[in-house]
Design a protein around this motif. Structure first.
Motif, PDB file in Angstrom:
ATOM      1  N   THR A 161       0.783  -1.201  -0.033  1.00 32.22           N
ATOM      2  CA  THR A 161       0.322  -0.027   0.084  1.00 32.22           C
ATOM      3  C   THR A 161       0.903   1.394  -0.015  1.00 32.22           C
ATOM      4  N   ASP A 162       1.948   1.131  -0.465  1.00 31.64           N
ATOM      5  CA  ASP A 162       2.901   2.416  -0.483  1.00 31.64           C
ATOM      6  C   ASP A 162       2.653   3.240  -1.532  1.00 31.64           C
ATOM      7  N   GLU A 163       1.780   4.250  -1.266  1.00 32.71           N
ATOM      8  CA  GLU A 163       1.186   5.357  -2.319  1.00 32.71           C
ATOM      9  C   GLU A 163       2.355   6.260  -2.593  1.00 32.71           C
ATOM     10  N   VAL A 164       3.239   6.591  -1.583  1.00 35.13           N
ATOM     11  CA  VAL A 164       4.365   7.655  -1.714  1.00 35.13           C
ATOM     12  C   VAL A 164       5.353   7.093  -2.636  1.00 35.13           C
ATOM     13  N   HIS A 165       5.954   6.040  -2.714  1.00 37.92           N
ATOM     14  CA  HIS A 165       6.987   5.523  -3.620  1.00 37.92           C
ATOM     15  C   HIS A 165       6.522   4.832  -5.003  1.00 37.92           C
ATOM     16  N   GLY A 166       4.962   4.658  -4.880  1.00 42.40           N
ATOM     17  CA  GLY A 166       4.700   3.897  -6.173  1.00 42.40           C
ATOM     18  C   GLY A 166       5.003   2.317  -6.108  1.00 42.40           C
ATOM     19  N   PHE A 167       5.465   2.021  -5.089  1.00 41.87           N
ATOM     20  CA  PHE A 167       5.621   0.567  -5.144  1.00 41.87           C
ATOM     21  C   PHE A 167       5.461  -0.124  -3.788  1.00 41.87           C
ATOM     22  N   GLY A 168       4.691  -1.122  -3.623  1.00 48.06           N
ATOM     23  CA  GLY A 168       4.610  -1.838  -2.497  1.00 48.06           C
ATOM     24  C   GLY A 168       4.651  -3.351  -2.651  1.00 48.06           C
ATOM     25  N   PHE A 169       5.227  -4.054  -1.681  1.00 49.73           N
ATOM     26  CA  PHE A 169       5.205  -5.436  -1.805  1.00 49.73           C
ATOM     27  C   PHE A 169       4.493  -6.029  -0.585  1.00 49.73           C
ATOM     28  N   ASP A 170       3.572  -6.885  -0.804  1.00 50.95           N
ATOM     29  CA  ASP A 170       2.642  -7.504  -0.020  1.00 50.95           C
ATOM     30  C   ASP A 170       3.218  -8.647   0.618  1.00 50.95           C
ATOM     31  N   LEU A 171       4.299  -8.424   1.872  1.00 49.97           N
ATOM     32  CA  LEU A 171       4.890  -9.373   2.313  1.00 49.97           C
ATOM     33  C   LEU A 171       3.988 -10.524   2.917  1.00 49.97           C
ATOM     34  N   PRO A 172       2.825 -10.245   3.624  1.00 50.44           N
ATOM     35  CA  PRO A 172       2.198 -11.190   4.504  1.00 50.44           C
ATOM     36  C   PRO A 172       1.519 -12.212   3.282  1.00 50.44           C
ATOM     37  N   ALA A 173       1.071 -11.682   2.233  1.00 52.42           N
ATOM     38  CA  ALA A 173       0.546 -12.505   1.275  1.00 52.42           C
ATOM     39  C   ALA A 173       1.515 -13.473   0.562  1.00 52.42           C
ATOM     40  N   PHE A 174       2.844 -12.843   0.316  1.00 53.74           N
ATOM     41  CA  PHE A 174       3.759 -13.699  -0.105  1.00 53.74           C
ATOM     42  C   PHE A 174       4.503 -14.641   0.533  1.00 53.74           C
ATOM     43  N   LEU A 175       4.369 -14.253   2.090  1.00 51.32           N
ATOM     44  CA  LEU A 175       4.719 -15.540   2.939  1.00 51.32           C
ATOM     45  C   LEU A 175       3.779 -16.466   3.146  1.00 51.32           C
ATOM     46  N   LEU A 176       2.494 -16.319   3.239  1.00 55.28           N
ATOM     47  CA  LEU A 176       1.414 -17.182   3.099  1.00 55.28           C
ATOM     48  C   LEU A 176       1.546 -18.242   2.096  1.00 55.28           C
ATOM     49  N   VAL A 177       1.545 -17.807   1.096  1.00 54.62           N
ATOM     50  CA  VAL A 177       1.635 -18.689  -0.173  1.00 54.62           C
ATOM     51  C   VAL A 177       2.935 -19.695  -0.178  1.00 54.62           C
ATOM     52  N   LEU A 178       3.848 -18.866   0.229  1.00 51.23           N
ATOM     53  CA  LEU A 178       5.147 -19.911   0.551  1.00 51.23           C
ATOM     54  C   LEU A 178       4.840 -20.943   1.675  1.00 51.23           C
ATOM     55  N   LEU A 179       4.368 -20.438   2.530  1.00 49.65           N
ATOM     56  CA  LEU A 179       4.142 -21.484   3.861  1.00 49.65           C
ATOM     57  C   LEU A 179       3.202 -22.617   3.558  1.00 49.65           C
ATOM     58  N   LEU A 180       2.093 -22.330   2.813  1.00 47.79           N
ATOM     59  CA  LEU A 180       0.896 -23.319   2.238  1.00 47.79           C
ATOM     60  C   LEU A 180       1.727 -24.231   1.246  1.00 47.79           C
ATOM     61  N   THR A 181       2.780 -23.732   0.349  1.00 50.83           N
ATOM     62  CA  THR A 181       3.363 -24.394  -0.543  1.00 50.83           C
ATOM     63  C   THR A 181       4.079 -25.598  -0.077  1.00 50.83           C
ATOM     64  N   GLY A 182       4.892 -25.063   1.220  1.00 50.76           N
ATOM     65  CA  GLY A 182       5.473 -26.321   2.037  1.00 50.76           C
ATOM     66  C   GLY A 182       4.782 -27.034   2.686  1.00 50.76           C
ATOM     67  N   VAL A 183       3.371 -26.848   2.854  1.00 43.46           N
ATOM     68  CA  VAL A 183       2.707 -27.829   3.755  1.00 43.46           C
ATOM     69  C   VAL A 183       2.152 -28.771   2.638  1.00 43.46           C
ATOM     70  N   LEU A 184       1.738 -28.435   1.330  1.00 44.64           N
ATOM     71  CA  LEU A 184       1.423 -29.301   0.537  1.00 44.64           C
ATOM     72  C   LEU A 184       2.429 -30.277  -0.127  1.00 44.64           C
ATOM     73  N   VAL A 185       3.560 -29.688  -0.145  1.00 45.23           N
ATOM     74  CA  VAL A 185       4.845 -30.664  -0.415  1.00 45.23           C
ATOM     75  C   VAL A 185       4.947 -31.518   0.769  1.00 45.23           C
ATOM     76  N   LEU A 186       4.726 -31.372   1.994  1.00 45.12           N
ATOM     77  CA  LEU A 186       4.792 -32.298   2.913  1.00 45.12           C
ATOM     78  C   LEU A 186       3.741 -33.485   2.832  1.00 45.12           C
TER      79      LEU A 186
END
Length: 507
Positions: A161-186
């Motif tokens: 949601t960084d509107e000042v610099h025009g760029f933002g990275f949604d870290l929680p969404a990124f980490l959630l998908v990676l975590l669930l990827t690991g669960v599915l692999v297991l």
């Protein structure tokens, strides 16, 4: 009856060649490319409830009631549930007859042919990928809201949601998908246990909302139950439904037709029950358990949706409901603001399973297409210990995590709707075709009233598709055109039905 002629017999040598059900089943026994059968009917029902109940029940209820259907929103959920039930009966027959990973893709391959199978597989790749990313972003929003309430604030640059610099990275969404990827692999059993725990929590939240809210219902808020119809504002633009562009029909807000317009919106809340079919190959007794899991989860969720919509429109008059957080705000008006945090917690927890099961569906369709050679066979190898398609899971998990981190893709969410409805049409048509071409197949579950029920499913799904914006259709057409090009450049010549299984070189 189709005759066998080699490792992957078909009725046609062109793009409509079909893969026999027998060969599809034999492929599940191939060393290093088969999935472990660990799931029961209860596991499948939990998966279905886990993926269906998401933000739709917490958000769409207020939006549709205020803008389209009023208290008759409950009937809109019933209409959408009936459309899904028609498709669910077709899915149940196919999943019990062809208990192989891939859902609509595998069903189409056995009935309609290779090119239609590729098209629906390509469609499902889009549907599940966007669905996973959209849900992950929605989950991130709930988590950030809960953290803000606790006095903890993520930097804007890491919350998308960084509107000042025009760029933002949604870290929680990124980490959630990676975590669930690991669960599915297991492994699927671990995924099922995690899903069961989370589903129990979010169903408990929904039941508390229903029971507690029932004490604040006022009969006067239900009048009028079906508000007087009015024409929708605007017209003619890309954001209008295709039915209006093609037939000059103007959808209405409220009134009887407003219920059907609302049904095309709340349909999003039902998306996911078809994902259960992707786990057919990992079910212990698919002939018995797949129909129970698909139909059981859909019935439970429809009942919960109707109950929630009745309660929320009874707590507060539909004209005063909020669009963003109708359930939470309805409780605030009754003097119980703490429910807002409780509902946000339930939504945040519940979206975890939605995200994971959509990702599960994505990986199983990709895996099935790879095993057939339509995508590189490298991705169809399963893990030597966990018996999961780990290569496909890791690849797709990382890609979707990056998409979720970089893009809100809110406007693309309607593509999930059109992709799902398109799959419904293909599956319903496939049931009729397979009944005619392979009447000899043992069917432990048979959809009733064939071909009339599948025809009704096709008609209902097409009607809801026509109520989606023209813009959505254009984006969908571009994605499908890209898929057809890729099929002719790669899939057609590398398909195992074309004799392109190149042994170790293709692995």
């Amino acid at each position: 009856m189709t005759t066998q002629s080699g490792p992957a017999a078909s009725r046609d040598n062109g793009v409509f060649r079909t893969k026999t059900v027998e060969q599809s089943v034999r492929d599940t026994e191939e060393p290093e490319r088969g999935l472990r059968r660990t799931l029961s009917a209860l596991d499948l029902t939990v998966f279905g409830v886990g993926v269906i109940i998401g933000t739709g029940i917490f958000v769409l209820t207020g939006k549709v009631a205020k803008e389209t259907a009023g208290p008759a929103t409950a009937l809109a959920f019933v209409v959408a549930g009936v459309v899904c039930a028609l498709a669910a009966l077709c899915y149940a027959e196919f999943a019990s007859t062809v208990p192989v990973a891939g859902s609509a893709y595998t069903f189409a391959y056995a009935s309609l042919g290779e090119l239609p199978a590729w098209i629906i597989g390509w469609d499902l790749v889009l549907e599940f990928a966007l669905g996973t990313a959209v849900v992950a972003v929605g989950w991130s929003g709930y988590v950030r809201s809960l953290l803000d309430n606790a006095g903890w604030h993520l930097p804007q640059a890491l919350s998308g949601t960084d509107e000042v610099h025009g760029f933002g990275f949604d870290l929680p969404a990124f980490l959630l998908v990676l975590l669930l990827t690991g669960v599915l692999v297991l492994g699927m059993k671990l995924s099922a246990r995690l899903t069961a725990l989370i589903v129990a929590i979010k169903v408990a939240v929904v039941l508390v909302v229903i029971v507690a809210g029932a004490f604040f219902v006022k009969a006067a808020n239900y009048r009028p139950f079906v508000p007087e119809a009015e024409r929708q504002a605007g017209g003619g633009g890309l954001d209008t439904p295709l039915v209006q562009t093609l037939f000059g029909y103007e959808p209405t807000n409220f009134g009887v037709m407003g219920i059907f317009t609302a049904a095309s919106v709340v349909f999003f809340a039902f998306i996911g029950f078809d994902v259960v079919a992707t786990a057919a190959e990992e079910t212990r007794v698919p002939q018995r358990d797949m129909p129970r899991g698909i139909l059981g989860s859909l019935f439970i969720c429809t009942a919960l949706y109707v109950a929630v919509s009745i309660v929320v429109t009874g707590m507060q008059h539909y004209s005063r409901l909020s669009v963003d957080a109708p359930l939470a705000d309805a409780f605030k008006t009754t003097g119980h603001p703490w429910y807002a945090g409780f509902i946000s917690f339930g939504a945040a927890v519940g979206l975890v399973t939605v995200c994971m099961i959509l990702l599960l569906g994505q990986t199983r369709v990709f895996f099935a297409m790879s095993r057939d050679g339509l995508l590189p066979r490298f991705f169809s190898r399963t893990h030597p210990v966990f018996s999961t398609p780990y290569r496909a899971t890791v690849l797709l998990g990382v890609l979707i995590a990056v998409i979720a981190g970089l893009t809100s893709i809110g406007e693309l969410a309607t593509l999930v709707n059109i992709g799902t409805l398109f799959a419904f049409v293909v599956v319903a048509a496939g049931v009729v075709v397979l009944r005619r071409t392979r009447p000899d197949l043992p069917r432990s579950f048979r959809a009733p009233l064939v071909p009339w029920l599948p025809a009704a499913s096709v008609a209902a799904s097409l009607w809801l598709m026509l109520n989606l914006p023209v813009e959505t259709w254009l984006r969908f057409a571009v994605w499908m055109a890209l898929g057809v090009v890729l099929y002719f450049l790669y899939g057609r010549t590398h398909s195992r039905l074309a004799g392109a299984d190149r042994g170790p070189a293709g692995r």
